[in-house]
Structures are given as structure tokens and as C-alpha cells.
Design a protein around this motif. Structure first.
Motif: not given
Ligand SMILES: NC(=O)c1ccc[n+]([C@@H]2O[C@H](COP(=O)([O-])OP(=O)(O)OC[C@H]3O[C@@H](n4cnc5c(N)ncnc54)[C@H](OP(=O)(O)O)[C@@H]3O)[C@@H](O)[C@H]2O)c1
Length: 258
Positions: A123, A137, A139, A180
Motif C-alpha cells: 500500500c 485497494i 485487502n 480502500v
């Protein structure tokens, strides 16, 4: 729905097998350029060839995400090849769940290096490139991060840290146009289960049935890798433009909390 991913560039760690590989196929089908990594050269090559056979613009890199130099090389290679970074998926990982007293310091170090340090580092490395045109992003975590159970460490602890990373970074990166999010996996068909079935000498279907029955998944089955790919492709896309700081369960209703 057009996900508007055409000519966007996405980097997927652990894209050479399982869920990551399914995602790479989905991204190629959407017209995105895909960079992916893994450690096993044979799997990488096989995946690269399959993606290119589908017409994908692909960069396949042999890299261990726990090695700092490998991560830097992976990101530099992606930018060099595609000239941009629109999406980053921290997916590389593996199961690790035992009672605390069975765990050594090395087990903890290994799990945190693979699941937390690698993601935070990538990141950091990728944020500037993502913010140039706005980016996303994702995860990839596990529902144990929300509902840690007995015998679930070190993974549940690493995954809970991944949740905190996701939320904290969504606040920091939001003003730069970077979203994110996290996907909390329950039990989904993938390479790790194929290897487990082969090692146990059982059929894959029988293993998946046992897993679904044994864990009490409300939808009565384990998930499909394509269902993972659909969700992550959406989160990467401009269609999810107002979704950030979220942790979405992909678990057939298994997790006890939302
Ligand atoms: N499938 C599930 O039911 C489930 C449940 C909870 C969480 N998850 C999470 O979902 C993610 C994907 O899992 P999966 O089920 O698709 O597993 P998988 O089929 O075993 O695939 C894992 C991928 O990660 C790569 N990888 C592992 N360690 C790596 C490292 N140090 N550096 C670079 N690449 C690495 C593997 O390639 P190499 O081995 O060749 O490096 C492979 O491409 C993982 O983070 C996993 O913990 C999955």
C-alpha cells in the motif's frame, strides 16, 4: 453492467492460483491489464499463458511478498509495463489457525509478515501511483478477523489488523481519490482446498460438502472463486466509486456479525 475497467491496470498478489487467479481472469475479461505474482514458477507460467490466451495484457512476476525487494520490483515492473496503477489487491496468503500454546514466535512472525507487513508495504509503495488518477485497494482478509474463534490464531489476529489497516488507510487515502476496502472470506473454492483434498486422498466435491455441512454455512455450500472475482472486480471499478472503508463478507451468511 459495464465495470469500466477497460485499459485500467490492476496488480494482484497471489494471482497465480485460487481466488487471485480467478480474479485475474475476470479482470482480463473486463479488458483490464493485469500484473500478478506468486512464488511457484510453474504456476505463474501456466496462469500467464491462460490469461494471454484470453487476450489479456499480462505481467507475471515471480515474487515473494514477504521480501521487501520483491515488492518494490513488482510495483516498478507494473508501472514500467502499464504506465499506471488503478487497482491493488493484497490477496497472497494462506490458512494458519491453531491454539495459542501450539504457536511459536516464528509462526507469528511468518503470519504477520505474509498477511500484514506485505500488505502495508505494498500500500505504501503503490499509493502515489494510485492517487494520480484515483484508484482502489482491496485487502483480502477472512471472517475470522471479525469473529476470532478458539484455535484461530495467528490468522484471526493478522486479519483483524488488516481490518484496521483498511479502515485507517481509507481515511488517509480518501482525500487523494483512493478507495480502500476489505473482503472477508468465509470458505471459498480455491487452490488451497484442491491441495488439501489431494493430500487427504478425498474428492474435492466431498471436501467442499463436508466443509459446508461442518461449518453450517446458511447458504448450504462453499463459495465459488468466480463469486469472489465478481465482488472484487466491482470494488476495483468506478462503479463502486462511493464505497470505501468497508469490510464486505463473502461467506454465504456464515459470519456472526455484519
Ligand atoms: N479460499 C478460502 O476459503 C479462504 C478463506 C479465508 C481466507 N482466504 C484468503 O484468501 C486469499 C487467497 O487464498 P486462496 O484460497 O486463493 O489460496 P491459494 O489457492 O493457496 O492461492 C494463494 C496464492 O497466493 C500465493 N502466495 C502465497 N504466499 C505467497 C507469498 N509469500 N508471496 C507471493 N505469493 C504468495 C500463491 O502462490 P505461491 O504459493 O506459488 O506463492 C497463490 O497464488 C489468501 O489471503 C487466503 O488466506 C481464503
Amino acid at each position: 453492467m459495464d465495470l469500466e475497467l477497460e485499459n485500467k491496470a490492476v496488480l494482484v498478489t497471489g494471482g497465480s492460483n485460487g481466488l487471485g487467479r480467478a480474479l485475474c481472469h475476470r479482470l482480463v475479461a473486463e479488458g483490464a491489464a493485469v500484473a500478478f505474482c506468486g512464488r511457484d514458477p510453474e504456476r505463474i507460467e501456466e496462469t500467464r499463458a491462460a490469461l494471454e490466451a484470453e487476450g489479456g495484457q499480462v505481467l507475471a512476476v515471480a515474487a515473494d511478498v514477504t521480501e521487501h525487494a520483491d515488492l518494490a520490483r513488482l510495483l516498478e515492473g507494473t508501472l514500467e509495463r502499464f504506465g499506471r496503477l488503478d487497482g491493488l489487491v493484497n490477496n497472497a496468503g494462506r490458512g494458519a489457525a491453531r491454539p495459542l500454546l501450539e504457536l511459536t514466535d516464528a509462526d507469528w512472525d511468518e503470519d504477520l509478515a505474509l498477511k500484514l507487513a506485505a500488505a502495508t508495504r505494498l500500500c505504501s509503495l503503490g499509493l502515489e501511483a494510485l492517487s494520480r488518477q484515483g484508484g482502489s485497494i482491496v485487502n483480502v482478509l477472512a471472517i475470522g478477523g471479525k469473529t476470532p474463534g478458539s484455535g484461530s490464531m495467528p490468522s484471526s489476529v493478522s486479519r483483524a489488523a488488516g481490518l484496521a489497516l483498511t479502515k485507517a488507510l481509507s481515511k488517509e487515502a480518501g482525500p487523494t481519490g483512493v478507495r480502500v476496502n476489505a473482503v472477508m472470506i468465509g470458505l471459498v473454492e480455491s487452490g488451497q482446498w484442491e491441495r488439501r483434498a489431494a493430500a487427504a486422498g478425498t474428492s474435492l466435491d466431498a471436501l467442499y460438502e463436508d466443509m459446508a455441512r461442518g461449518s453450517g454455512i446458511p447458504l448450504g455450500r462453499v463459495g465459488r472463486a468466480e463469486e469472489f472475482a465478481d465482488l472484487v472486480a466491482f470494488l476495483l471499478s468506478p462503479r463502486a466509486g462511493y464505497v470505501s472503508g468497508a469490510a464486505i463478507n463473502l461467506d454465504g451468511g456464515l459470519c456472526a456479525v455484519v
